[in-house]
Design a protein around this motif. Structure first.
Motif, PDB file in Angstrom:
ATOM      1  N   GLY A 254      -2.730   0.418   1.882  1.00 15.10           N
ATOM      2  CA  GLY A 254      -2.879   1.832   2.001  1.00 15.10           C
ATOM      3  C   GLY A 254      -4.227   2.135   2.099  1.00 15.10           C
ATOM      4  O   GLY A 254      -4.458   3.287   2.768  1.00 15.10           O
TER       5      GLY A 254
ATOM      6  N   ILE B 203       2.827   6.155   7.688  1.00 17.56           N
ATOM      7  CA  ILE B 203       3.366   7.112   6.651  1.00 17.56           C
ATOM      8  C   ILE B 203       4.302   7.678   6.563  1.00 17.56           C
ATOM      9  O   ILE B 203       5.158   8.029   5.927  1.00 17.56           O
TER      10      ILE B 203
ATOM     11  N   ASP C 197       2.646   4.668   0.118  1.00 20.16           N
ATOM     12  CA  ASP C 197       1.697   5.793   0.957  1.00 20.16           C
ATOM     13  C   ASP C 197       0.957   6.656  -0.113  1.00 20.16           C
ATOM     14  O   ASP C 197       0.320   7.603   1.138  1.00 20.16           O
TER      15      ASP C 197
END
Lengths: 300, 329, 337
Positions: A116, A138, A174
């Motif tokens: 991420g 995302i 995410d």
């Protein structure tokens, strides 16, 4: 206060506290952080020292001593937290279970953190097409229900510690990407980034030495949140029988194994449940606290 | 003028700006055909309203943005062909906000020595010495070395920024509003320092400011920018004594000297600054110009040479019908 | 100001206004007993550097201070209303109605979610019983007054559709909706371009004269002060060190700090090009803990032992200053006394 007119004006007032002093002072005054940090550190030590601390072998069954009550319900010091339905020492399983929870939380957060952060920082720094691709990824990721995907993958691959870690690591990036992208966008506007570029600093250098130190506080907060998230998901998966497989001691699994007897022996569920609750609460308090103490100083 | 140390030849920068979600990108000419020459030791004051393209021009000079057209020459070398490292040795910036231009997580010593480390100059010891010397140059004691920006005042921070810009001994320093974030009493210290450093090191400044009193005090030449174009350029004496472009006159009019016997001036600039995505036709300034005529709307003015520079205005173009009227004014 | 007005009861009377902020390291004496009077239609400019307490002073009058700031004063009187003792309700009926405020950044006073028209109408209907149509008519009238063309069509626009200069005009129009008697403008032109600054300032000056509104204008820009002010208050480290009519304060600045400030800025015609500008060495002292004597003594070239003690008020009204030197050390600087 100095009363003489100053001869060298620049010599004064460079005496404010250093960032480290400010940090130390803030940490000392932050009860939530101290509590969270204390509990987490304690559990880490317990997990590491499990072989030393555990009074019994967590796998050793003793069918003659099944479901011995814990000490506060009239049990004996032989099994302070009693034994489970196979006569295994509950305290020892709890202690070894901390290893599973912390390992899964830590490694899953690490994997998703790397993925991420790389995506978020790249998107925030380069913008344009990179940003468009990352934002799309995302959105794709956010459209997937974590629990269902994890259940499906584990159902296909078979449940094991490695699979659970891998699945969670690949699913929980995410929030890292979103937050790191936003923080990078913000820091990128600062003039010291332009200054470093005008000096001729290479892009990796600008990212590593100018951007990263200024977003790392946000990163730490997300790490703690996702650790707690992963620990809860592991417990949920194990409870559903799709996570860590028996006889490995895992808190989620212990709740699951105890649930049949819940009405008669509620402590079988309560003990691992409370420990799980305390760990997640402590991690979240730690994350909140870290955000508070590392927040940039407001201009005076 | 001596051989120019910095020269811009027809430099332009066009951005493509998307309007709305599905809008077709429209060109925004942030810098439009700018040519300038700057001699060694000169201070070029660049003035204009926000959005006129002066900051974009600064970014092009610093190599942070590539021009879409034209060339920038330093000592006769086109910097398009130079890598960023080589350029960085010759041109350095001082930014407006000393609260944003210093990395809060680094010590002063780290900040000032960064250029040396990036360029691999010297060893740790010689770098430390250079940092101490440069800090002394800008009036900071060596004991600030291990402090952090948050421990310093605005003026002290701006001195650190100046030290960082000067440690590589550049030829040209781009000062982008270097004092506008500072208090009046600190501002004068920084201006004095910049002036002294220019004398001592033969520096050439591009000095961007909205404060015309500061420009008049420091600059040797002045360029007035409007919607990406330099509409007037001249030596400072000439520009302040005989401003030719109506926009220059309006700017000079709007300077508020601390003179209580005068009221607030009337700039006679009616409308607001236009949207650079759809600039007005002809002379971009015509909707705000008190002298505008039909010709201004129809035709863009060409650069007309003046005693020490040029001006882009039909009033000063001998071939324009407005020229004669101007003489009679 | 006419003699008559000088003697009339002031619109706003401030005596001994003190603002203390308790901090972990002690009490910060942000504003230390300032006095001033403001008459109807008069413009007072408070000039000072960051941290001088000038913005806090304006918020204190408006009753908009943060909760942790302690406000006290012998007198804080607005047209017979004691602002110190006023209830929240009383303050609400004053704010935006009889006292209006204009901030530096117009977007802080405009709500991005509502149209200009809605906000202007709301500003009026909050305090006056008027119909929507009447309020809209007044909004159009005021937008035209502040120099906005096609005012009626602007009512449906949102703040982000306007340029900074236009937004500040809208804010001024909004401040005028209820015909206030006092406008407090805190750095109203600092965020604007120079040409727009001149337009906004002349607008403010014209409107306050035309509508006989008193104004307190807070700024760090001496040029703005000189051109706009009837009265000037120079603020340093929480104290008004010099007050007086603009012509006198600029013509014969008495306090060493005022003179220092004026030497710091390049003045075309007075300062030679490229010549060294004057500086005020040092920095503003910390106002945490007991502050005694003159706060400027740490930076003053004329400091003497007496500066640590009680500082007498010098000069004759309306031009007064705080200094141990009877002439504010003008003679020492070779200035005519």
């Amino acid at each position: 206060m100095a009363l003489q007119p100053t001869i060298d004006p620049l010599l004064e007032e460079i005496s404010g506290p250093t960032p480290r002093q400010i940090l130390r002072k803030r940490v000392r005054g932050h009860m939530g952080l101290l509590f969270g940090l204390g509990v987490v550190l304690l559990l880490v030590v317990v997990a590491i020292l499990a072989p030393v601390l555990a009074p019994h072998d967590p796998y050793l069954q003793d069918l003659g001593n099944r479901m011995v009550k814990p000490i506060f319900m009239g049990g004996t010091w032989e099994h302070p937290l009693g034994t489970d339905h196979l006569g295994r020492d509950y305290l020892s399983r709890l202690i070894y279970g901390a290893r599973v929870s912390l390992l899964i939380g830590g490694v899953a957060a690490l994997i998703s953190g790397v993925i991420g952060t790389a995506m978020g920082v790249a998107a925030g720094f380069f913008g344009g097409k990179v940003d468009a691709v990352v934002t799309f990824l995302i959105n794709v990721r956010l459209a997937m229900p974590v629990v269902l995907v994890a259940l499906a993958v584990v159902a296909i691959m078979g449940g094991s510690l490695q699979v659970v870690i891998g699945v969670l690591g690949l699913l929980l990036w995410d929030r890292f990407a979103v937050v790191m992208r936003a923080s990078t966008l913000q820091v990128r506007q600062r003039e010291y980034v332009s200054a470093a570029q005008a000096i001729g600093a290479s892009t990796p250098r600008v990212i590593l030495s100018e951007i990263m130190p200024n977003i790392v506080n946000n990163l730490i907060v997300i790490v703690t949140l996702e650790m707690a998230h992963a620990i809860l998901l592991e417990a949920a998966l194990s409870f559903l029988g799709l996570g860590v497989q028996p006889p490995t001691p895992s808190w989620g699994l212990m709740v699951s194994e105890g649930k049949n007897m819940m009405l008669f022996e509620p402590w079988l569920v309560l003990i691992p449940g409370v420990v799980l609750f305390v760990l997640v609460l402590a991690i979240n308090l730690m994350g909140d606290g870290l955000r508070d103490v590392t927040a940039p100083e407001s201009r005076s | 003028m001596s051989a120019p140390v910095l020269e811009l030849k027809n430099v332009a920068k066009t951005y493509r700006v998307k309007q709305g979600l599905f809008g077709k990108p429209k060109p925004l000419k942030a810098v439009n055909d700018v040519s300038l020459k700057l001699g060694r030791g000169e201070v070029l004051g660049l003035v204009g309203e926000s959005g006129c393209g002066k900051s974009t021009l600064a970014k092009i000079l610093l190599g942070l943005e590539a021009p879409t057209e034209g060339q920038v020459l330093v000592d006769g070398d086109a910097i398009g062909g130079q890598d960023r490292l080589a350029l960085a040795k010759r041109i350095q910036p001082i930014f407006q906000d000393p609260y944003s231009s210093l990395n809060p997580r680094k010590t002063i010593s780290d900040i000032v020595s960064l250029p040396l480390r990036v360029h691999g100059v010297g060893d740790a010891e010689s770098r430390a010495k250079a940092v101490r010397e440069t800090l002394e140059l800008v009036g900071l004691p060596a004991r600030v070395l291990n402090t952090y920006p948050s421990q310093m005042s605005g003026g002290q921070r701006q001195r650190v920024a100046i030290a960082r810009a000067l440690i590589m001994r550049p030829e040209i320093v781009i000062c982008d509003e270097p004092t506008s974030a500072l208090d009046v009493s600190v501002q004068s210290q920084i201006l004095n320092l910049l002036n002294d450093l220019r004398d001592d090191f033969g520096l050439t400044y591009l000095f961007i400011s909205h404060d015309l009193a500061v420009i008049e005090h420091l600059a040797t030449r002045v360029a007035v920018m409007y919607l990406g174009r330099i509409v007037e350029e001249a030596d400072v004496e000439e520009l302040f004594a005989t401003p030719r472009h109506p926009y220059t006159r309006a700017l000079l009019n709007s300077v508020l000297t601390p003179d209580p016997s005068q009221g607030v001036p009337d700039t006679q600039l009616g409308a607001a600054y236009p949207n650079p995505i759809s600039p007005p036709s002809g002379c971009h300034f015509h909707p705000r110009c008190p002298f505008a005529q039909a010709e201004c709307k129809a035709k863009a003015p060409r650069p007309i040479p003046t005693a020490s520079g040029h001006v882009e205005c039909h009033l000063h173009d001998p071939e324009s019908t407005m020229y004669r009227e101007n003489l009679s004014v | 100001m006419s003699q008559l007005q000088e003697n009339a009861k002031p619109l706003l009377s401030v005596r001994g206004l003190t603002l203390d902020i308790p901090l972990a390291s002690g009490t910060l004496h942000a504003v230390r007993g300032i006095d001033f009077d403001l008459h109807k239609g008069e413009t007072l400019c408070i000039v000072g550097e960051s941290g001088s307490g000038k913005s806090l002073t304006s918020l204190a009058i408006m009753g908009l201070l943060e909760k942790n700031i302690r406000r006290s004063a012998q007198t804080l009187d607005f047209d017979g209303v004691d602002l110190i003792g006023a209830s929240k309700r009383q303050m609400r009926t004053l704010r935006g109605n009889r006292i209006a405020m204009i901030f530096q950044e117009p977007m802080t006073s405009l709500n991005p979610a509502y149209t200009i028209g809605d906000q202007l109408v709301e500003a009026l209907r909050l305090h006056r019983k008027v119909s929507n149509e009447e309020a809209r008519a007044r909004a159009v009238e005021l937008l035209e007054k502040v120099g906005i063309t096609a005012a009626a069509s602007r009512l449906g626009q949102y703040p982000h559709q306007l340029s900074g200069g236009l937004r500040q005009r809208v804010v001024i129009a909004m401040a005028l909706m209820c015909e206030p008697e006092l406008i407090i403008a805190d750095e109203p032109t600092t965020a604007l371009d120079v040409t727009i600054q001149a337009q906004i300032l002349s607008l403010l000056v014209d409107l306050t004269k035309e509508m006989d509104v008193a104004m307190i204008l807070i700024t760090h820009d001496l040029g703005v002060v000189a051109r706009v002010a009837d009265k000037v208050g120079v603020m340093y480290a929480g104290a008004l060190v010099e007050t007086g009519p603009a012509s006198e304060v600029f013509g014969a600045p008495m306090h060493p700090y005022t003179r220092g400030l004026l030497h710091c800025i390049p003045q075309p015609g007075k300062t030679k090009r490229g010549e060294k500008l004057g500086t005020i060495p040092g920095i503003v002292p910390s106002l945490i803990g007991e502050v005694q004597g003159c706060a400027f003594r740490t930076r003053c070239p004329h400091v003497v032992e007496a500066c640590r003690g009680e500082i007498p008020e010098r000069g004759t009204p309306p031009h007064e200053f705080l200094c141990v030197h009877a002439d504010g050390a003008r003679a020492a600087e070779g200035e005519p006394a």
